[in-house]
Design an enzyme around this catalytic site. Structure first.
Site, short mmCIF file in Angstrom:
data_model
loop_
_atom_site.label_atom_id
_atom_site.label_comp_id
_atom_site.label_asym_id
_atom_site.label_seq_id
_atom_site.Cartn_x
_atom_site.Cartn_y
_atom_site.Cartn_z
N HIS A 298 52.27 -15.51 26.18
CA HIS A 298 52.75 -14.91 25.07
C HIS A 298 52.55 -15.46 23.71
O HIS A 298 52.24 -14.58 22.78
CB HIS A 298 54.37 -14.67 25.51
CG HIS A 298 55.12 -13.95 24.49
ND1 HIS A 298 55.59 -12.66 24.60
CD2 HIS A 298 55.54 -14.48 23.42
CE1 HIS A 298 56.55 -12.26 23.54
NE2 HIS A 298 56.31 -13.39 22.75
N GLU A 299 52.82 -16.67 23.64
CA GLU A 299 52.81 -17.28 22.57
C GLU A 299 51.21 -17.34 22.10
O GLU A 299 50.83 -17.36 20.72
CB GLU A 299 53.11 -18.94 22.58
CG GLU A 299 54.69 -19.03 22.73
CD GLU A 299 55.56 -18.18 21.97
OE1 GLU A 299 55.24 -17.84 20.90
OE2 GLU A 299 56.54 -17.39 22.69
#
Length: 909
Positions: free
Chosen positions: A156-157
């Site tokens: 996600h990051e």
């Protein structure tokens, strides 16, 4: 010779075009190489943390591979281990890897308990982020229920960092209206869950269905959408990668274009996968046909700093007192900037190179003073940059490998043989910081810094701008703890006539004060120097060096907190003042100011963006006054006020990152960037904002029909009292401008895109719009007019803006850039009835009819509250807005009872 020189310069500029990034990441045959994960020096030593990092990346790689349809995986990662941790045989010395260019930083949470992973994103949609932040507690797996497995959260990051996509949830607005229906902000819409609220009183809590708010048509405050633990939906990772079945990004087909989230606002309602597909990574790869290998890891430990000064003393250094200024800036670096315990050597060069000092470890003032005596005092001859670099490599190799060593290269001259040693420079593993002095410095210097991860700076011959001092003040170590680094508090200069005074103040705040140095330079005669501490005590004891034309005062112990006043008097000469200090304590993070530009090269008419980050530890500092001075190679200057307002060049409001477009090009060539930041102006508050670009904190899960709440997310204290008063100066490095036409320069800059358009219903039929005004040239000046268009179809408004219905804006006169705009209108030709969804967008136009990009699309839904019937004598019960299909035991029975009692009440009525 000139033709060869120009061709090399064109090649260099071609290599340097694009976004400016310190990252060493490269995409090689679908695998990401050169990822640097750094452990902050303040993290307590814990070997298991290294294994946690390895486990996270190893788990993340196949998840990334499948999520990107077999295109990308993590190939190798360097883990940067602090110098203060114990050494081990498997820990090797880093080469170009530093804390400055780390892609991921593992640090203690600040404030305590805020362990959510997040990514710092200075730019807009599709622009790479700057850094991922993780905490030891998160990596240890102690936040699994809230954020899911660490590897999934890392992907996600990574999407934030690498592809510039944004979150598909919204902590500030969790529900919205669409066709009279209340919907959660989710993506994709196929994710299932319940809308419930937890109410606590007297130590006991109960879960209830959310009540309907009759005024807004939404749910009551505090209502949450709780996802089912068991799902079938596969998207989206940018909503909640912690859901077990979620393994994909939202695509054009399943993207929730209506949801009021960051991805829709910043990316023009495009899905995350569409943005990823537009990236260079995607365009330059094809899916793999085999499974990727597991990631490999290298363990690198920071060691002692090794730096060699390589200083030009050719004949051109006699121009404009350049040699004298070099001595002044060199002394600042040797006396103050370079850290205790560092190894420092010195080489000078003209047509040949000369070793002035072998590597010497700085343990006291004695070594510092000795090194200052090695600075060059005479100048003559030609310019052989390669000779200087090669001699520096020899000096370093006598004690240490050149890997990870630093070279500070200063030159004011051209050298048509510099490219001959590019390969040797690359192979050395050394980091080359370049200082280009004057208008004729070798044009390949930027490439030298770029290829080695060094800092690139430019200083003009305009002494009053103090550029050379700023360049050397910026050369503190990128690997030392922030408490050990030199921090520049002030940098000023002024040309005085007829016994004029240069007066001012410097604020020493509670976070700094150790090793404070006041340094004054002059061009002709020793000026009168007056300095008073915050108690009004006059400070004596300046060390005066008439040969170098400088005087300095080192404040013993910790300088007094407060405002220091200075007065300097002189006639017919230029004076400068530089003030530096260090953190007052190893346990209290100092307020730091770092600045940069978005690109190495500004190709007219593409604007540059100046970014300034002001933080105390990881806490952003808000409401500071931030000013940037941009100086061209001709010595002309432009001043910008940078803003943290979430408009124009600024991506996110209230994140401690201040931004502004620069369009005031006046010539081709180098431009330097200098920043002043003042805190505490007008008693503004220091605030801490929640990080906005990170994995979602899941409030709870529904398992087997039961809501299992996670602990509440740690409260973010948004008011820390009065902001600490501080003053800082920072060098933003330099950039090169190309394709700038000769004066008069044509107006080719449109207004910037409006990114913060908001719309609300006012009364029954009026719509109230608010936004931040763009300018005539991006975010400068005043636009000429606005075009506002509306539609009941969001995609038609986005894709066919010019064909959508236009609102009458005859009475709407644009305000100055960065002012708040307000406009109220009534939709005239659209039937605006209860339940109507209306979408609005704006385009700004300047005086030469250049148009901005279409704004973010705002949405309103007309909700007319039902009339409240008159009270009847018979008892009645409120009937909340509920989902009869709820699967939660107890709540389902309660809903049936509400429905039955409601029907009974109607029949009785």
């Amino acid at each position: 010779m000139g033709s060869f020189k120009n061709s090399v310069f064109i090649l260099v500029l071609h290599l340097l075009e694009g976004a400016l990034s310190d990252s060493l990441i490269q995409l090689n045959n679908n695998g990401y190489e050169g990822i640097v994960i750094a452990i902050d020096p303040n993290v307590p030593e814990d070997e298991t943390l290294i294994q946690h990092i390895k486990d996270m990346v190893t788990d993340a790689s196949p998840y990334l591979f499948e999520a990107t349809e077999k295109r990308f995986y993590f190939k190798n990662v360097a883990i940067l281990i602090p110098e203060n941790w114990k050494t081990k045989p498997e820990y090797v010395k880093p080469k170009l890897e530093t804390y400055k260019n780390a892609d991921v930083l593992v640090a203690e949470p600040n404030p305590t308990g805020n362990d959510g992973p997040y990514t710092e994103q200075m730019g807009g949609c599709g622009e790479k982020g700057d850094r991922i932040y993780l905490t030891p507690d998160f990596l240890a797996g102690n936040k699994l229920l809230q954020y899911g497995p660490q590897g999934r959260a890392f992907v996600h990051e990574w999407a934030h960092l690498r592809w510039g996509v944004f979150n598909e949830y919204n902590n500030d607005q969790k529900f919205y209206l669409s066709n009279r229906r209340k919907k959660p902000v989710i993506c994709s819409a196929g994710i299932t869950g319940e809308t419930v609220i937890e109410k606590c009183q007297g130590g006991s809590c109960v879960t209830q269905p959310c009540k309907h708010d009759r005024k807004t048509g939404l749910y009551e405050e505090g209502c949450e959408f709780i996802p089912h633990k068991s799902q079938t939906e596969k998207a989206s990772i940018m909503y909640s990668q912690s859901i077990d079945t979620v393994v994909k990004f939202c695509t054009e087909k399943n993207h929730n274009k209506e949801a009021p989230n960051q991805q829709n606002t910043k990316c023009n309602r495009r899905s995350t996968w569409e943005v990823i597909q537009d990236s260079e990574d995607f365009k330059t790869t094809t899916p793999m046909t085999t499974q990727p290998p597991k990631p490999t890891f290298s363990l690198l430990q920071i060691g002692q700093r090794i730096v060699c000064l390589v200083l030009d003393k050719s004949g051109s250094m006699t121009i404009g007192n350049r040699l004298k200024r070099l001595n002044q800036a060199g002394k600042l670096f040797l006396l103050q900037t370079v850290e205790q315990g560092s190894w420092v050597g010195m080489v000078t060069f003209d047509s040949a190179a000369y070793v002035q000092s072998e590597l010497v470890q700085i343990n006291s003032a004695t070594e510092r003073d000795t090194l200052t005596k090695s600075l060059p005092t005479t100048a003559s001859g030609g310019t052989s940059i390669c000779s200087g670099l090669q001699s520096a490599f020899t000096v370093i190799k006598k004690k240490y490998p050149t890997d990870g060593a630093e070279i500070v290269l200063l030159t004011d001259g051209e050298d048509n043989t510099i490219s001959a040693c590019f390969d040797e420079v690359k192979q050395s593993g050394a980091i080359i910081h370049t200082v280009a002095l004057g208008p004729s410095a070798a044009q390949e210097l930027e490439e030298m810094s770029k290829m080695t991860g060094g800092l690139q700076t430019y200083a003009s011959d305009q002494v009053q701008n103090n550029g050379l001092m700023d360049a050397f003040a910026a050369l503190s170590s990128g690997n030392k703890a922030v408490s050990q680094r030199s921090i520049q508090l002030e940098s000023r200069g002024l040309t005085l006539q007829n016994s004029q005074w240069m007066n001012g103040t410097v604020t020493v705040d509670s976070t700094v004060g150790k090793d404070t140095l006041f340094l004054i330079t002059w061009t002709t005669d020793l000026p009168q120097i007056l300095l008073w501490d915050p108690s009004g005590n006059k400070q004596d004891g300046f060390v005066v060096d008439t040969n170098t034309k400088m005087a300095y005062l080192q404040i013993p112990d910790i300088a007094k907190i407060g405002i220091w006043k200075y007065s300097l008097q002189a006639s017919s000469q230029t004076l400068t003042l530089t003030v530096t200090s260090r953190a007052s304590s190893a346990t209290l993070p100092p307020v730091t100011v770092t600045s940069k530009v978005n690109k190495d090269t500004g190709k007219f008419p593409s604007p540059m963006v100046v970014y300034v980050k002001i933080h105390q530890g990881t806490k952003p500092i808000l409401r500071a006054k931030v000013t940037a001075l941009i100086e061209s190679v001709d010595g002309k200057t432009a001043t910008l006020e940078l803003l943290d307002n979430g408009a124009g060049a600024d991506a996110t409001k209230g994140d401690g990152i201040y931004s502004r477009y620069f369009t005031a090009y006046d010539t081709n060539g180098r431009y330097s960037v200098k920043v002043w930041a003042l805190g505490g102006v007008n008693t503004a508050s220091q605030t801490v904002s929640a990080q906005q670009n990170g994995a979602m904190y899941i409030p709870g899960w529904i398992e087997n029909g039961e809501v299992k709440w996670n602990p509440p997310r740690p409260a973010i204290n948004k008011d820390q009292g009065k902001q600490v008063c501080f003053s800082r100066t920072s060098s933003g490095g330099s950039f090169v401008a190309t394709d700038v036409p000769k004066a008069p320069i044509p107006d080719l800059f449109p207004p910037c895109k409006i990114t913060d358009l908001k719309a609300e219903i006012q009364g029954d039929e009026l719509i109230n719009l608010t936004w931040t005004a763009p300018g005539d040239d991006y975010d400068h000046g005043r636009a000429d007019k606005y075009i506002i268009r509306i539609s009941t179809n969001i995609l038609e408004l986005r894709d066919k803006f010019n064909e959508s219905l236009q609102v009458n804006t005859t009475d709407l006169i644009p305000k100055e850039a960065n002012s708040e705009e307000v406009f109220v209108f009534k939709p005239e030709t659209i039937t605006f009835t209860n339940g109507t969804d209306l979408f609005i967008a704006i385009q700004a136009v300047d005086k030469v009819s250049l148009k901005s990009e279409i704004s973010n699309i705002a949405q309103v839904s007309l909700f007319i509250p039902p009339e409240i019937p008159p009270e009847k004598p018979s008892p009645s019960l409120p009937c909340p807005d509920i989902n009869i299909n709820s699967t939660i035991p107890g709540i389902h029975i309660l809903k049936i009872m509400w429905k039955w009692l409601g029907e009974l009440q109607i029949s009785l009525g």
